[in-house]
Design an enzyme around this catalytic site. Structure first.
Site, PDB file in Angstrom:
ATOM      1  N   VAL A  85     101.705  60.460 -32.168  1.00  0.00           N
ATOM      2  CA  VAL A  85     102.632  60.028 -32.620  1.00  0.00           C
ATOM      3  C   VAL A  85     102.818  61.648 -31.729  1.00  0.00           C
ATOM      4  O   VAL A  85     101.859  62.605 -31.662  1.00  0.00           O
ATOM      5  CB  VAL A  85     103.497  60.331 -33.518  1.00  0.00           C
ATOM      6  CG1 VAL A  85     103.195  61.512 -34.043  1.00  0.00           C
ATOM      7  CG2 VAL A  85     104.896  60.719 -33.868  1.00  0.00           C
ATOM      8  N   ASN A  93     100.769  65.367 -40.877  1.00  0.00           N
ATOM      9  CA  ASN A  93      99.844  66.520 -41.922  1.00  0.00           C
ATOM     10  C   ASN A  93     100.890  67.140 -43.068  1.00  0.00           C
ATOM     11  O   ASN A  93     102.202  66.818 -42.554  1.00  0.00           O
ATOM     12  CB  ASN A  93      98.453  67.665 -40.936  1.00  0.00           C
ATOM     13  CG  ASN A  93      99.955  69.076 -40.821  1.00  0.00           C
ATOM     14  OD1 ASN A  93     100.929  68.832 -41.130  1.00  0.00           O
ATOM     15  ND2 ASN A  93      99.184  70.055 -39.665  1.00  0.00           N
ATOM     16  N   GLY A  94     100.140  67.869 -44.166  1.00  0.00           N
ATOM     17  CA  GLY A  94     100.609  68.504 -45.478  1.00  0.00           C
ATOM     18  C   GLY A  94     101.287  69.986 -44.739  1.00  0.00           C
ATOM     19  O   GLY A  94     101.772  70.323 -45.399  1.00  0.00           O
ATOM     20  N   MET A  95     101.345  70.257 -43.548  1.00  0.00           N
ATOM     21  CA  MET A  95     101.882  71.944 -42.918  1.00  0.00           C
ATOM     22  C   MET A  95     101.380  72.584 -43.395  1.00  0.00           C
ATOM     23  O   MET A  95     102.072  73.659 -43.495  1.00  0.00           O
ATOM     24  CB  MET A  95     103.449  71.143 -43.104  1.00  0.00           C
ATOM     25  CG  MET A  95     104.210  70.237 -41.829  1.00  0.00           C
ATOM     26  SD  MET A  95     105.525  69.657 -42.933  1.00  0.00           S
ATOM     27  CE  MET A  95     105.223  68.451 -44.476  1.00  0.00           C
ATOM     28  N   VAL A 221      94.872  55.856 -23.024  1.00  0.00           N
ATOM     29  CA  VAL A 221      93.506  56.679 -22.384  1.00  0.00           C
ATOM     30  C   VAL A 221      92.609  54.776 -22.214  1.00  0.00           C
ATOM     31  O   VAL A 221      91.514  54.865 -23.587  1.00  0.00           O
ATOM     32  CB  VAL A 221      93.080  57.771 -22.215  1.00  0.00           C
ATOM     33  CG1 VAL A 221      91.984  58.303 -21.379  1.00  0.00           C
ATOM     34  CG2 VAL A 221      94.382  58.084 -21.889  1.00  0.00           C
ATOM     35  N   HIS A 470      90.684  66.387 -42.594  1.00  0.00           N
ATOM     36  CA  HIS A 470      90.119  66.947 -41.473  1.00  0.00           C
ATOM     37  C   HIS A 470      89.012  66.907 -40.950  1.00  0.00           C
ATOM     38  O   HIS A 470      87.611  68.439 -40.798  1.00  0.00           O
ATOM     39  CB  HIS A 470      89.803  68.824 -42.548  1.00  0.00           C
ATOM     40  CG  HIS A 470      90.951  69.647 -43.304  1.00  0.00           C
ATOM     41  ND1 HIS A 470      90.847  70.205 -44.201  1.00  0.00           N
ATOM     42  CD2 HIS A 470      91.923  69.424 -43.367  1.00  0.00           C
ATOM     43  CE1 HIS A 470      91.841  70.078 -45.109  1.00  0.00           C
ATOM     44  NE2 HIS A 470      92.861  69.961 -44.027  1.00  0.00           N
TER      45      HIS A 470
END
Length: 561
Positions: A85, A93-95, A221, A470
């Protein structure tokens, strides 16, 4: 087949790609194409911070990758979502905003990433951010990325956790992204005015107003186009049509630690055996592509809460509705935070130079994906060993770009990683049993008081740990045999091709990866543009002067080194 001409082509509008799109188009002479497989990020579930579990688990917004059976986790297949997106993983993510410890970047330098030590990268962390409490020697006050503390720890459980860490003999830190990571304190998040502040919001939207940036979404791509050992463009598919775009200057892969090595391999760049097994012609042998894969694991240490102050009482549909309506109208309240508002960074044992364990504190007992909420009030700590020695891989399976690669992290293969999680269990119990938590601490739900021996802890961890999401280091930067890019982020042996994202980290930092990924893109943008790097910083960093002899500094003499 349609063809277009640009100066730079960036593959992936994620944490790094949005930064590059902004910085490269600051020069009006640069014509830039940004390609993204996903679409718009304007969903309320992306923009409202408290809804973080939804986009991560939605196929529309995230690649729902799954690992091969992990041999050291009882052959469990692990979920590995990656952003699909605008904003990439910064939109799902969890910011959490954690830069990592200064020594993490000095470690990069020692691994051959010349110029990427802490003195050189700190100015780029500062350049990227606007810290809610003002700039100083460590924090920025004029960058695109808004960073704050959510609701400023209004829930009393946050500060009780910090006090418990101090009771246990650890330090309190007023800014773990500043002079001292080690200790307990408030946690920071990429939220601005109550909204998720992804790189799409922070960097891409301002750049999209420039005529020299073209953004193409829903574009898959297929490969990098090569003429001999020179990258000339990319082939991509959109709406069932195949297109080719040409790059007069460079192609830059920012598709992340799964996507970037996969694209290199699809293009014939990688380990010979891997490519041949997938039926792909070897264009350039580069054995490190897809190797050195690293990630953080974590588990949830859960307790009952003796007072009705946790968020578990807010998880019914009526309270969720009220939280959502308030956020829509005012962009504040419980909808405007990720709920990880306090944290801790500690060393697992004496002889460890800088923190290798990380805590996210959550004043609720629930899963990261928002499911299986605990019945009654509770709280939990997300705890993990953040400097793993185990290494995995990303391997292409066929020449079909729509077939996901093989992914295996080999989690907990190394004994040191298993030892680290034993330390997680024992040190956490000690912290939570401090006086500061007495009025809140109820029964231990997970792991459970019967989990005590090394064997019992190991068995629990194998079944309970989850990825902290991660993935990194699969196209490592350096000069050794496994290095994929040089310290300028250029793919070794190929002209006009770079990789700029978390895949080029030589080793994984002690912390969440969004902040260092943005930093890498900020610095890489200057390298790409041929600009003088920012002036190195001489800001001092706290190190326990007796780290070799003790596991925690307590209130003893502190040193800046």
């Amino acid at each position: 087949m349609k063809e277009n001409q640009y100066d730079y082509i960036i593959v992936g509008a994620g944490s790094a790609g949005c930064v590059l799109a902004n910085r490269l188009t600051e020069d009006s002479e640069n014509r830039v194409l940004l390609l993204e497989t996903g679409g718009s990020d304007k969903s309320i579930f992306i923009q409202m911070p408290t809804a973080l579990s939804i986009p991560m688990n939605t196929k529309k917004y995230a690649w729902q990758f799954e690992t091969e059976p992990e041999p050291y986790l009882d052959n469990r297949r692990m979920h590995c979502p990656r952003g699909k997106v605008l904003g990439g993983s910064s939109s799902i993510n969890g910011m959490v905003y954690v830069r990592g410890h200064a020594r993490d970047f000095d470690e990069w330098q020692s691994e051959g990433a010349d110029g990427w030590n802490y003195r050189n990268v700190l100015p780029y962390f500062k350049k990227a951010e606007t810290w809610a409490f003002g700039g100083d020697a460590y924090r920025g006050n004029s960058g695109p990325l808004g960073v704050n503390n959510g609701n400023n720890m209004r829930n009393p459980l946050y500060t009780a956790f910090i006090r418990a860490g101090v009771d246990a003999g650890y330090l309190e830190t007023d800014d773990y992204n500043g002079a001292r990571q080690e200790g307990f304190g408030a946690m920071h998040m990429t939220v601005k005015n109550g909204r998720r502040w992804s790189t799409a919001n922070a960097y891409l939207r301002p750049a999209m107003a420039r005529p020299n940036l073209t953004v193409v979404t829903h574009a898959l791509v297929h490969k990098v186009l090569l003429e001999g050992k020179t990258a000339t463009g990319v082939r991509y598919e959109q709406g069932g049509q195949v297109h080719e775009a040409k790059a007069a200057k460079e192609v830059i892969l920012s598709a992340g630690s799964i996507g970037s090595p996969h694209l290199l391999q699809l293009s014939g760049i990688g380990k010979r055996e891997v490519l041949e097994q997938a039926g792909i012609e070897v264009k350039h042998e580069l054995p490190g592509v897809g190797e050195n894969l690293q990630d953080h694991l974590e588990f949830y240490f859960q307790f009952r809460c003796q007072k009705p102050v946790s968020l578990n009482g807010k998880l019914d549909w009526w309270n969720k509705l009220k939280i959502g309506v308030r956020w829509i109208l005012r962009k504040d309240g419980l909808g405007a935070t990720n709920h990880f508002e306090s944290c801790g960074f500690i060393r697992s044992k004496a002889g460890v130079e800088w923190p290798d364990l990380q805590y996210h504190f959550l004043p609720a007992a629930m899963r990261y994906d928002g499911r299986e909420a605990f019945d009654g009030d509770g709280f939990q700590l997300h705890i993990g060993h953040n400097k793993p020695k185990s290494r995995g891989f990303v391997h292409v399976q066929s020449a079909d770009p729509k077939q996901a690669p093989r992914i295996r992290f080999n989690y907990l293969e190394h004994e040191a990683d298993r030892e680290g999680f034993r330390d997680c269990v024992r040190l956490t119990r000690e912290i939570i049993n401090q006086p500061a938590m007495d009025e809140y601490r109820g029964a231990e739900i997970q792991p459970g008081v019967d989990v005590q021996s090394d064997e019992q802890i190991d068995a629990f961890v194998r079944q309970a740990v989850e990825s902290a999401y991660h993935p990194s280091c699969s196209c490592k930067m350096g000069t050794d045999a496994l290095a994929v890019v040089d310290p300028e982020t250029r793919v070794r042996g190929i002209q006009n091709l770079r990789v700029v994202d978390s895949s080029i980290f030589p080793t994984i930092p002690n912390g969440n990866l969004n902040a260092p990924t943005i930093m890498v893109a900020e610095r890489a943008a200057d390298l790409i543009r041929g600009r003088e790097p920012l002036q190195p910083s001489d800001a001092p960093v706290f190190m326990d002067d007796q780290w070799q002899a003790r596991q925690r500094p307590g209130q003893a003499k502190r040193s800046l080194a």
